[in-house]
Design an enzyme around this catalytic site. Structure first.
Site, PDB file in Angstrom:
ATOM      1  N   TYR A   1     -17.041  55.503 -42.515  1.00 45.39           N
ATOM      2  CA  TYR A   1     -16.954  56.402 -41.359  1.00 45.39           C
ATOM      3  C   TYR A   1     -17.220  57.844 -41.807  1.00 45.39           C
ATOM      4  CZ  TYR A   1     -14.842  59.571 -38.026  1.00 45.39           C
ATOM      5  OH  TYR A   1     -14.630  60.631 -37.184  1.00 45.39           O
TER       6      TYR A   1
ATOM      7  N   SER B   1     -10.398  70.183 -35.841  1.00 46.44           N
ATOM      8  CA  SER B   1     -11.200  69.554 -34.779  1.00 46.44           C
ATOM      9  C   SER B   1     -10.335  69.222 -33.567  1.00 46.44           C
ATOM     10  CB  SER B   1     -11.814  68.261 -35.327  1.00 46.44           C
ATOM     11  OG  SER B   1     -12.239  67.425 -34.286  1.00 46.44           O
TER      12      SER B   1
ATOM     13  N   TYR C   1     -14.224  70.531 -28.198  1.00 50.94           N
ATOM     14  CA  TYR C   1     -15.126  69.715 -27.390  1.00 50.94           C
ATOM     15  C   TYR C   1     -14.719  69.949 -25.951  1.00 50.94           C
ATOM     16  CZ  TYR C   1     -16.828  66.815 -31.277  1.00 50.94           C
ATOM     17  OH  TYR C   1     -17.426  66.354 -32.413  1.00 50.94           O
TER      18      TYR C   1
ATOM     19  N   THR D   1     -18.536  73.107 -29.980  1.00 50.12           N
ATOM     20  CA  THR D   1     -19.574  72.196 -30.502  1.00 50.12           C
ATOM     21  C   THR D   1     -20.460  71.689 -29.370  1.00 50.12           C
ATOM     22  OG1 THR D   1     -18.214  71.519 -32.358  1.00 50.12           O
ATOM     23  CG2 THR D   1     -19.963  70.010 -31.732  1.00 50.12           C
TER      24      THR D   1
ATOM     25  N   LYS E   1     -21.435  75.827 -32.346  1.00 48.16           N
ATOM     26  CA  LYS E   1     -21.811  74.975 -33.491  1.00 48.16           C
ATOM     27  C   LYS E   1     -22.686  73.817 -33.024  1.00 48.16           C
ATOM     28  CE  LYS E   1     -19.645  71.958 -36.974  1.00 48.16           C
ATOM     29  NZ  LYS E   1     -19.700  70.605 -36.427  1.00 48.16           N
TER      30      LYS E   1
ATOM     31  N   HIS F   1     -24.575  68.297 -37.268  1.00 45.57           N
ATOM     32  CA  HIS F   1     -23.350  67.507 -37.300  1.00 45.57           C
ATOM     33  C   HIS F   1     -23.331  66.589 -38.532  1.00 45.57           C
ATOM     34  CE1 HIS F   1     -20.129  66.658 -34.162  1.00 45.57           C
ATOM     35  NE2 HIS F   1     -19.807  65.776 -35.080  1.00 45.57           N
TER      36      HIS F   1
HETATM   37  C1  LIG Z   1     -16.035  62.322 -40.845  1.00 45.19           C
HETATM   38  C2  LIG Z   1     -16.589  63.478 -40.068  1.00 45.19           C
HETATM   39  C3  LIG Z   1     -16.020  63.823 -38.854  1.00 45.19           C
HETATM   40  C4  LIG Z   1     -16.530  64.916 -38.132  1.00 45.19           C
HETATM   41  N1  LIG Z   1     -15.913  65.293 -36.957  1.00 45.19           N
HETATM   42  C5  LIG Z   1     -16.352  66.399 -36.305  1.00 45.19           C
HETATM   43  C6  LIG Z   1     -15.672  66.869 -35.141  1.00 45.19           C
HETATM   44  O1  LIG Z   1     -14.674  66.307 -34.710  1.00 45.19           O
HETATM   45  N2  LIG Z   1     -16.170  67.981 -34.528  1.00 45.19           N
HETATM   46  C7  LIG Z   1     -17.281  68.652 -34.989  1.00 45.19           C
HETATM   47  O2  LIG Z   1     -17.688  69.655 -34.396  1.00 45.19           O
HETATM   48  N3  LIG Z   1     -17.925  68.234 -36.097  1.00 45.19           N
HETATM   49  C8  LIG Z   1     -17.484  67.139 -36.766  1.00 45.19           C
HETATM   50  N4  LIG Z   1     -18.131  66.726 -37.903  1.00 45.19           N
HETATM   51  C9  LIG Z   1     -19.273  67.500 -38.407  1.00 45.19           C
HETATM   52  C10 LIG Z   1     -18.794  68.579 -39.383  1.00 45.19           C
HETATM   53  O3  LIG Z   1     -18.072  69.579 -38.719  1.00 45.19           O
HETATM   54  C11 LIG Z   1     -19.978  69.246 -40.099  1.00 45.19           C
HETATM   55  O4  LIG Z   1     -20.883  69.741 -39.145  1.00 45.19           O
HETATM   56  C12 LIG Z   1     -20.709  68.287 -41.045  1.00 45.19           C
HETATM   57  O5  LIG Z   1     -19.791  67.459 -41.719  1.00 45.19           O
HETATM   58  C13 LIG Z   1     -21.526  69.076 -42.052  1.00 45.19           C
HETATM   59  O6  LIG Z   1     -22.245  68.224 -42.890  1.00 45.19           O
HETATM   60  P1  LIG Z   1     -21.752  67.781 -44.375  1.00 45.19           P
HETATM   61  O7  LIG Z   1     -20.741  66.686 -44.150  1.00 45.19           O
HETATM   62  O8  LIG Z   1     -22.983  67.285 -45.012  1.00 45.19           O
HETATM   63  O9  LIG Z   1     -21.138  68.991 -45.025  1.00 45.19           O
HETATM   64  C14 LIG Z   1     -17.641  65.637 -38.627  1.00 45.19           C
HETATM   65  C15 LIG Z   1     -18.204  65.273 -39.855  1.00 45.19           C
HETATM   66  C16 LIG Z   1     -17.693  64.210 -40.580  1.00 45.19           C
HETATM   67  C17 LIG Z   1     -18.314  63.856 -41.911  1.00 45.19           C
END
Ligand SMILES: Cc1cc2nc3c(=O)[nH]c(=O)nc-3n(C[C@H](O)[C@H](O)[C@H](O)COP(=O)(O)O)c2cc1C
Length: 502
Positions: A143, A225, A249, A275, A365, A389
């Protein structure tokens, strides 16, 4: 090999070489220990653990082809995709018997096996960044580690950071690299903050509290988040004097979102991150394959997967229940809440309403093109995050790091442009700042640390990034981040658009 009258088969092979497997199949032919690629691995390992330290742990003379050096030169995507590593004799034993084992004397040649206790050296694995996968159940690891569809966006984003060329000046290297920045009206000791991630306690029960307290210790912002598994108030309590940001969100039921905004403001969060790349959830195929559920269920498959990782489950089942901590009062199952979280109709009007509710800075974002960047900056947002993301939404979306120079050119040097997706090394962050980003966010780089070692793992991940940033700055000959210029970096490209399709 000889099959004698007693049906005993002996396997005689060279140590140190290995095969990577997934679901019992080899991903590629093993490399030979004489392959030149291992030279790269030696530098990478010794940068994190000098040979004297290694010797004290594994008792091995320096041989550049030991498994730990080979692993450091291994293709990242293969390491991520594999679920098993077998040394060559163990591979033959597996083929003959179907049993996956590591034989101890052979394991001692890897450099990753403790000379004193005859067990895998987990601390060393952690230092070299290899253990998160071993400690976390497959579904939770996937995940986190996974992305959408064919996971091309994420792979391309990481390639984009690998494919840069640095241009150091001829000046004397700076003696001290000052890594601090001003961002969104406040300080950060480092040019990155922790990105918002949902269900963080699923990866390791320390979750957001481990992240927020590590951010507090390092003097960097932490982003919670909307789908976080620790409450707004508990994050504030873990990072009372530091900077907390809240990612929003916009829900179908707007009042739920507005209430979260009010709670975050009351708790003293200083920045709201809105986001916009999630009108619906992306297709995370690994989650489908794993039958991933929230909260995770103890099924036959998960029990089998839990056998080598009993502590994750003990921890998970004996700590507070996993739930969306900011949303507990809204009722409904987690699935209902997730559906409620995604509203395909959000618009610039929502931004205007939130502007009235929120006293602090507002950042958008998930911005993915130049036109939206210009429009948002003109609309008066305090900052934008170029992001896809982490490749978890629209696969094959543009690489944020590649968009960066053009966006900065169009919105002007005063706008606050940040970038994320694919950052795995402090040098990636330095390159982003040189090309005009004011700040960066890390998602998985923090989560791998969390999965590997809870709060200490996050500290370690931040420490590694900090030393990489300092070293890169020093070698580039800059002593502060604002000395970094686009001329310090060239972006090279593997995939070039065909001229007739532009
Ligand atoms: C497991 C996971 C959960 C995430 N959940 C959210 C979230 O709830 N809200 C959001 O805006 N971005 C979420 N993201 C995106 C991150 O904020 C971020 O944009 C992204 O992880 C950046 O890429 P990287 O993992 O390569 O550093 C999530 C990313 C991951 C890996």
């Amino acid at each position: 090999m000889f099959a004698g009258p007693n049906n005993i088969i002996g396997v005689d092979s060279w140590a140190v070489d290995y095969a990577l497997l997934r679901d019992g199949s080899m991903l590629d032919n093993p490399f030979h220990y004489r392959d030149a690629r291992t030279a790269r691995g030696v530098d990478a390992v010794h940068a994190r653990a000098p040979h004297a330290d290694l010797y004290a742990r594994n008792g091995l003379q320096f041989l550049p082809f030991n498994t730990l050096y080979q692993l450091a030169a291994e293709r990242q995507a293969f390491l991520e995709f594999a679920d098993r590593l077998l040394l060559i004799p163990d591979l033959f034993a597996y083929w003959f018997t179907g049993t996956e084992r590591a034989e101890a004397t052979n394991a001692s040649t890897t450099g990753l096996f403790g000379v004193r206790d005859g067990a895998w050296d987990r601390d060393l694995l952690s230092t070299l960044g290899l253990p998160a996968k071993r400690r976390t159940p497959k579904a939770a690891f996937d995940y986190t580690d996974g992305a959408a569809e064919g996971e091309l966006s994420l792979a391309r984003a990481r390639h984009a950071f690998e494919d840069i060329e640095f241009h150091p000046g001829t000046r004397r290297p700076a003696e001290h690299a000052d890594t601090s920045v001003e961002i969104l009206g406040g300080p950060s000791a480092l040019p990155f903050g922790i990105a918002p991630t949902g269900f963080t306690r699923l990866m390791q029960t320390g979750g957001e509290i481990a992240g927020a307290s590590a951010a507090a210790a390092a003097g960097i912002p932490f982003t919670l988040s909307t789908l976080g598994t620790s409450s707004i108030e508990s994050v504030k309590a873990s990072n009372p004097a530091g900077r907390n940001w809240f990612q929003l969100y916009v829900m179908r039921e707007r009042e739920i979102s507005y209430e979260l905004v009010r709670r975050a403001a009351a708790a003293g969060f200083d920045t709201l991150m809105f986001t916009v790349d999630t009108p619906i959830a992306g297709a995370r195929l690994r989650d489908k394959r794993n039958g991933f559920s929230i909260p995770p269920q103890l099924t036959l498959g998960t029990i089998v997967n839990a056998i080598p990782r009993p502590w994750w489950w003990v921890d998970f089942l004996t700590t507070p229940k996993l739930e969306l901590a900011s949303l507990t009062d809204t009722g409904g199952t987690v699935g209902d809440l997730l559906n409620a979280a995604m509203d395909p109709t959000i618009s610039f009007d929502d931004l205007a309403v939130i502007r009235d509710l929120w006293p602090g800075k507002i950042v958008v974002k998930g911005v993915q093109n130049v036109e939206d960047s210009v429009r948002l900056v003109d609309a008066g947002v305090d900052g934008i995050v170029l992001s896809n993301h982490g490749g978890r939404q629209l696969d094959r979306a543009a690489i944020p790091f590649h968009l960066l120079p053009q966006v900065v050119r169009e919105v002007g040097p005063d706008a606050t442009v940040m970038v994320d997706t694919g950052i795995m090394n402090g040098a990636d962050i330095v390159a982003s700042i040189a090309l005009g980003a004011k700040f960066t966010l890390i998602g998985r780089a923090y989560l791998y640390g969390l999965m590997a070692g809870g709060r200490e793992g996050v500290d370690r991940a931040i420490h590694i990034l900090r030393s990489e940033i300092e070293r890169t700055m020093t070698l580039l000959g800059v002593s502060s981040l604002d000395e970094l210029q686009p001329s310090h970096v060239t972006q090279l490209t593997r995939l070039v658009p065909r001229a007739d399709t532009k």
